[in-house]
Design a protein around this motif. Structure first.
Motif, short mmCIF file in Angstrom:
data_model
loop_
_atom_site.label_atom_id
_atom_site.label_comp_id
_atom_site.label_asym_id
_atom_site.label_seq_id
_atom_site.Cartn_x
_atom_site.Cartn_y
_atom_site.Cartn_z
N LEU A 91 0.80 -1.17 0.27
CA LEU A 91 -0.10 -0.49 0.08
C LEU A 91 0.94 1.17 0.26
N PRO A 92 0.56 2.74 -0.94
CA PRO A 92 1.63 3.39 -1.11
C PRO A 92 1.44 3.77 0.45
N SER A 93 2.85 4.02 1.02
CA SER A 93 2.66 4.68 2.63
C SER A 93 1.59 5.57 2.95
N GLU A 94 1.76 5.53 4.27
CA GLU A 94 1.16 6.74 5.36
C GLU A 94 2.21 8.24 5.44
N LYS A 95 3.51 7.63 5.12
CA LYS A 95 4.92 8.53 5.04
C LYS A 95 5.19 8.66 3.91
N GLN A 96 4.52 8.63 2.73
CA GLN A 96 4.59 8.76 1.51
C GLN A 96 4.54 10.46 1.48
N PHE A 109 8.78 7.33 -3.90
CA PHE A 109 7.29 6.79 -3.73
C PHE A 109 7.95 5.14 -2.83
N ALA A 110 6.86 5.29 -1.52
CA ALA A 110 6.86 4.76 -0.79
C ALA A 110 6.25 4.26 -0.69
N PHE A 111 6.52 2.37 -0.04
CA PHE A 111 5.12 1.78 0.46
C PHE A 111 5.30 0.54 1.60
N ASP A 112 3.79 0.69 2.25
CA ASP A 112 4.66 -0.28 3.50
C ASP A 112 3.89 -1.26 2.96
N VAL A 314 2.22 -22.91 17.78
CA VAL A 314 2.71 -22.64 17.72
C VAL A 314 2.36 -20.81 18.07
N GLY A 315 1.12 -21.42 19.03
CA GLY A 315 0.60 -19.99 20.29
C GLY A 315 0.27 -18.59 19.12
N LYS A 316 0.06 -18.02 19.88
CA LYS A 316 -0.26 -16.44 18.87
C LYS A 316 1.47 -16.21 18.24
N LEU A 317 0.88 -15.58 17.18
CA LEU A 317 2.09 -15.09 16.33
C LEU A 317 1.58 -13.45 16.57
N THR A 318 2.44 -12.84 16.01
CA THR A 318 2.26 -10.64 16.16
C THR A 318 2.30 -10.75 14.42
N PHE A 319 1.19 -10.39 14.55
CA PHE A 319 1.01 -9.66 12.81
C PHE A 319 0.98 -7.96 13.47
N PRO A 320 1.42 -7.55 11.87
CA PRO A 320 1.06 -6.32 11.50
C PRO A 320 -0.15 -5.50 11.49
N ASP A 321 -0.93 -5.66 12.75
CA ASP A 321 -2.94 -5.37 12.55
C ASP A 321 -3.16 -4.13 12.00
N ALA A 322 -2.17 -2.88 12.44
CA ALA A 322 -2.86 -1.84 12.00
C ALA A 322 -2.94 -1.55 10.22
N LEU A 323 -1.55 -2.67 9.01
CA LEU A 323 -1.06 -2.19 8.56
C LEU A 323 -2.19 -4.00 7.83
N LEU A 324 -2.35 -4.55 8.09
CA LEU A 324 -3.41 -5.39 7.75
C LEU A 324 -4.68 -5.42 7.50
#
Length: 450
Positions: A91-96, A109-112, A314-324
């Motif tokens: 996705l186009p980065s919020e820092k773009q 151009f920056a992409f998340d 495996v247990g609870k994995l860490t995901f990039p929640d905000a980006l997902l």
């Protein structure tokens, strides 16, 4: 061109691409030359329009298209070359920062990029997982025999009503005094199956009824469903709510369903002509089919148990929640943020299993080809036919039906997944230690419904 990638927390990636004029100039020049060959300007012969006019009209668009195409290609190449396990799409980065393409290059151009969490899962003989062997007893075989005999049964005329009989008769709407209502609803040859009437009082009125009897019934009390009432009275559904009174019902015919005899005709219709010759062979053939069917059910339960076992391991994995959530919202713009919040947790559960399954597939070197997918489609086709009692469908017909299924794009992904599951199940049944348990079909079904 310069490409950089930052991944400080392992799951949120920032990919930055800096584009110089030299990266796209040749592509823009070629595009403008192609435009010039086709351009039709008053006062100029085809192909002789001054390049200055072409650049003025098409230059900005050609430049934008060339840059967009270049960025797309370089994004994909970098992710593939560096084996980045990306989730969703960039996705186009919020820092773009805004880029003015009317000004000279360079442009940045920056992409998340959402990155899959790192974990390791493997299954072997040290892992013990339940496997349910569904037993086939005489009661189950009897039920199957009864099912086949019922499917080939037929209605016969009866003298008086018994449970499960079908009645035909003439319905006439009555007025408040119990007389036929002038201009009221009349339905000739109306079919009624009293056994499906839930109101006990209305249902009891049919007990012992004979041909020619005239009964008084109230459809609004007999049927809970407006659709059933509308179908019986042959009226539009929106009229049903206003029909509250009694009807007379004169029985003109009573039909009783009789199962087919356990004979050669039943054997031939079920499994094909002369495949079985007697009831013993018929029951053995039923067992043969049940074993295949029940193994599919047992394997499905096994994969569910594998999933639960692996998720716990495996247990609870860490995901990039905000980006997902941004990616999910981008793919469901018409449904909005509330939809994303409501469904995000379940999406993460499915994504976790998808990532686990990817590792299991790779570890067991699972690969599927066109033949595997076709076999999965044939299995699906046979299951569909079996639901309608069609157990002797020729292989050629099954294969043709399966090929028709594969012509529909919406079916293909599911059948590819099914082909993978079939091979993965077979591999894992050999790899892990099976904790085998015997279970009846009834108990298995209760367990699955729970």
């Amino acid at each position: 061109m310069n490409i950089s990638f930052e991944n400080p927390d392992k799951v949120n990636g920032l990919l930055t691409i800096t584009v110089e004029e030299a990266d796209y100039a040749a592509t823009v020049e070629k595009t403008l030359k192609d435009y010039r060959k086709k351009a039709n300007y008053p006062g100029f012969r085809p192909g002789m329009v001054p390049m200055g006019l072409i650049k003025k009209q098409y230059g900005s668009a050609a430049k934008m298209d060339a840059i967009n195409k270049l960025i797309g290609e370089q994004l994909s190449k970098y992710i593939q070359d560096n084996k980045i396990q990306m989730l969703g799409e960039p996705l186009p980065s919020e820092k773009q920062e805004a880029q003015d393409l009317e000004k000279p290059a360079p442009y940045t151009f920056a992409f998340d990029i959402a990155i899959a969490p790192e974990f390791k899962i493997e299954l072997n003989g040290h892992n013990k997982i339940d496997y349910y062997n569904i037993t086939i007893d005489d009661a189950l075989i009897d039920r199957q025999v009864d099912m086949f005999a019922s499917r080939m049964g037929s209605y016969e005329k009866a003298e008086s009503y018994e449970d499960n009989d079908m009645l035909k008769g003439d319905l006439r709407e009555l007025d408040e005094k119990g007389n036929t209502k002038e201009g009221g609803i009349t339905v000739e040859g109306a079919s009624i199956l009293p056994n499906y009437i839930k109101n006990k009082t209305q249902k009891a009125r049919f007990k012992g009824a004979k041909q020619g009897d005239v009964l008084t019934i109230n459809p609004s009390k007999a049927y809970e469903s407006e659709a059933e009432m509308a179908s019986l009275l042959k009226v539009e559904r929106d009229r049903v709510k206003d029909i509250k009174g009694d009807f007379s019902y004169q029985i003109t015919d009573i039909q009783r369903y009789k199962k087919h005899a356990i004979d050669q005709e039943l054997f031939d219709q079920t499994f094909g002509k002369d495949v079985v010759k007697d009831e013993k062979a018929f029951r053995e053939k039923i067992v043969e089919g049940l074993k295949k069917q029940l193994e599919v059910d047992a394997d499905y339960k096994f994969i569910l148990d594998v999933r639960a076992y692996c998720e716990k391991k495996v247990g609870k994995l860490t995901f990039p929640d905000a980006l997902l959530k941004r990616i999910m919202l981008n793919n469901n713009k018409d449904r909005g943020a509330d939809f994303v919040e409501k469904n995000y947790e379940q999406s993460i559960k499915e994504l976790t299993w998808h990532l686990i399954k990817e590792q299991l597939v790779a570890a067991n070197d699972i690969k599927v080809d066109d033949a595997d997918v076709l076999n999965a489609a044939k299995e699906s086709a046979r299951t569909q036919f079996a639901q309608y009692g069609m157990n002797n469908v020729p292989d050629e017909y099954v294969e043709n039906y399966a090929k028709e299924m594969l012509k529909k794009r919406e079916n293909v992904d599911g059948l590819v997944n099914r082909a993978v599951d079939i091979k993965l199940t077979a591999a894992l049944k050999k790899a892990v230690k099976l904790n085998e348990k015997e279970i009846s079909l009834d108990d298995f079904n209760k367990m699955m419904s729970a």
